[in-house]
Design an enzyme around this catalytic site. Structure first.
Site, short mmCIF file in Angstrom:
data_model
loop_
_atom_site.label_atom_id
_atom_site.label_comp_id
_atom_site.label_asym_id
_atom_site.label_seq_id
_atom_site.Cartn_x
_atom_site.Cartn_y
_atom_site.Cartn_z
CG ASP A 162 -6.05 -4.39 6.56
OD1 ASP A 162 -5.42 -3.61 7.31
OD2 ASP A 162 -5.95 -4.36 5.32
CE LYS A 171 -7.45 0.26 5.72
NZ LYS A 171 -7.45 -1.21 5.71
CB SER A 221 11.06 -0.45 5.14
OG SER A 221 10.71 -1.80 4.91
NE ARG A 222 13.64 -4.28 12.40
CZ ARG A 222 12.80 -3.68 13.23
NH1 ARG A 222 11.54 -3.52 12.87
NH2 ARG A 222 13.21 -3.24 14.41
CB ILE A 268 -0.96 -0.01 1.20
CG1 ILE A 268 -1.86 -1.26 1.13
CG2 ILE A 268 -1.82 1.25 1.22
CD1 ILE A 268 -2.60 -1.42 -0.18
#
Length: 274
Positions: free
Chosen positions: A167, A90, A36-37, A14
């Site tokens: 979700d 969200k 980000s990993r 996303i």
């Protein structure tokens, strides 16, 4: 005026599909970093974690938290304490109690924005205005999509707090609570869990309001082929249907002109409610 320097924290599907092009298309905003990993973006400074970003990363003014919901509240508190504006994907938290402390911190000159993005779909406000003049007698929600398409390889969604089918289902509920005037509550629920998973893959819900309005919702992560994101309202003036995640409005045989095209063009992407 200097552009708003935004860092995306959590760089999954996303973030790539929606946040990156949205920032690029927004005048006065620039993507300054990715935290980000597991992923990075060519040409954009990269760090592994929010902590590293705040400690030694490039300067940023705001963070967009696109991480799994289990860690989002703590990250928002950290970013606000560091003086950053925060955008929360969200849902903003697992409970209302998680959000109130963040709101208190955000009043000190910092913005905290929760992205109930489906409420901004092109046909949602026209539907709300239309239904203000009608008596709604029943509501049916069909919110079904393929988890393999929208969350490929993402184990967090099946873990405790990962929401599972809620979700996407929460997008339907965010539209519904925007459109209907009365508070809603769940009267019954039937949840289907995959083996060895802690979050549901499908859910059948019954909801109502204080006046007894019947609302039935079907959420399913097992849909293949065309995805369905539809809300049907039975009213004293005939049926009203929100489809394509709130991008299309149909009342009787009449479709609101250009709603889907306007919504698609404004986001430069497909009209999904993601």
């Amino acid at each position: 005026m200097a552009p708003l320097r935004i860092a995306i924290v959590g760089f999954g599907k996303i973030a790539r599909d929606q946040h990156v092009p949205a920032i690029a298309a927004t005048e006065g905003a620039v993507l300054a970093a990715v935290a980000s990993r597991n992923a990075s973006l060519a040409g954009v400074p990269h760090v592994a974690t929010l902590e590293e970003l705040l400690r030694e990363g490039p300067p940023v003014d705001a963070v967009a938290l696109c991480t799994p919901p289990q860690v989002r509240r703590a990250q928002a508190a950290m970013a606000l304490a560091a003086g950053k504006h925060v955008m929360l994907e969200k849902p903003p938290g697992a409970t209302v109690a998680e959000i109130k402390p963040l709101m208190t911190v955000a009043t000190a000159g910092r913005t905290l924005f929760a992205t109930w993005h489906s409420r901004f779909a092109a046909a949602v406000e026209p539907a709300r205005q239309l239904l203000e003049g009608r008596r709604v007698t029943a509501v049916r929600i069909s919110w079904k999509e393929d988890v393999r398409v929208w969350h490929p390889g993402q184990a967090w969604i099946w873990q405790p707090g990962g929401l599972g089918v809620f979700d996407p289902g929460i997008n339907a509920l965010s539209i519904l609570t925007r459109i209907l005037p009365q508070p809603l509550f769940v009267t019954s629920a039937d949840l289907a869990f995959p083996a060895n998973r802690d979050a549901p893959i499908a859910a059948s819900l019954s909801l109502s309001d204080a006046k007894g309005l019947p609302i039935e919702a079907e959420f399913d992560f097992r849909q293949t082929g065309p995805q369905s994101w539809d809300i049907h309202f039975d009213t004293d003036g005939g049926p009203v249907i929100l489809s394509s995640g709130g991008a299309r409005l149909t009342t009787g045989a009449e479709q609101l002109p250009d709603a889907l095209e306007t919504d698609t063009q404004s986001r430069g992407a497909d009209p999904s409610p993601r």
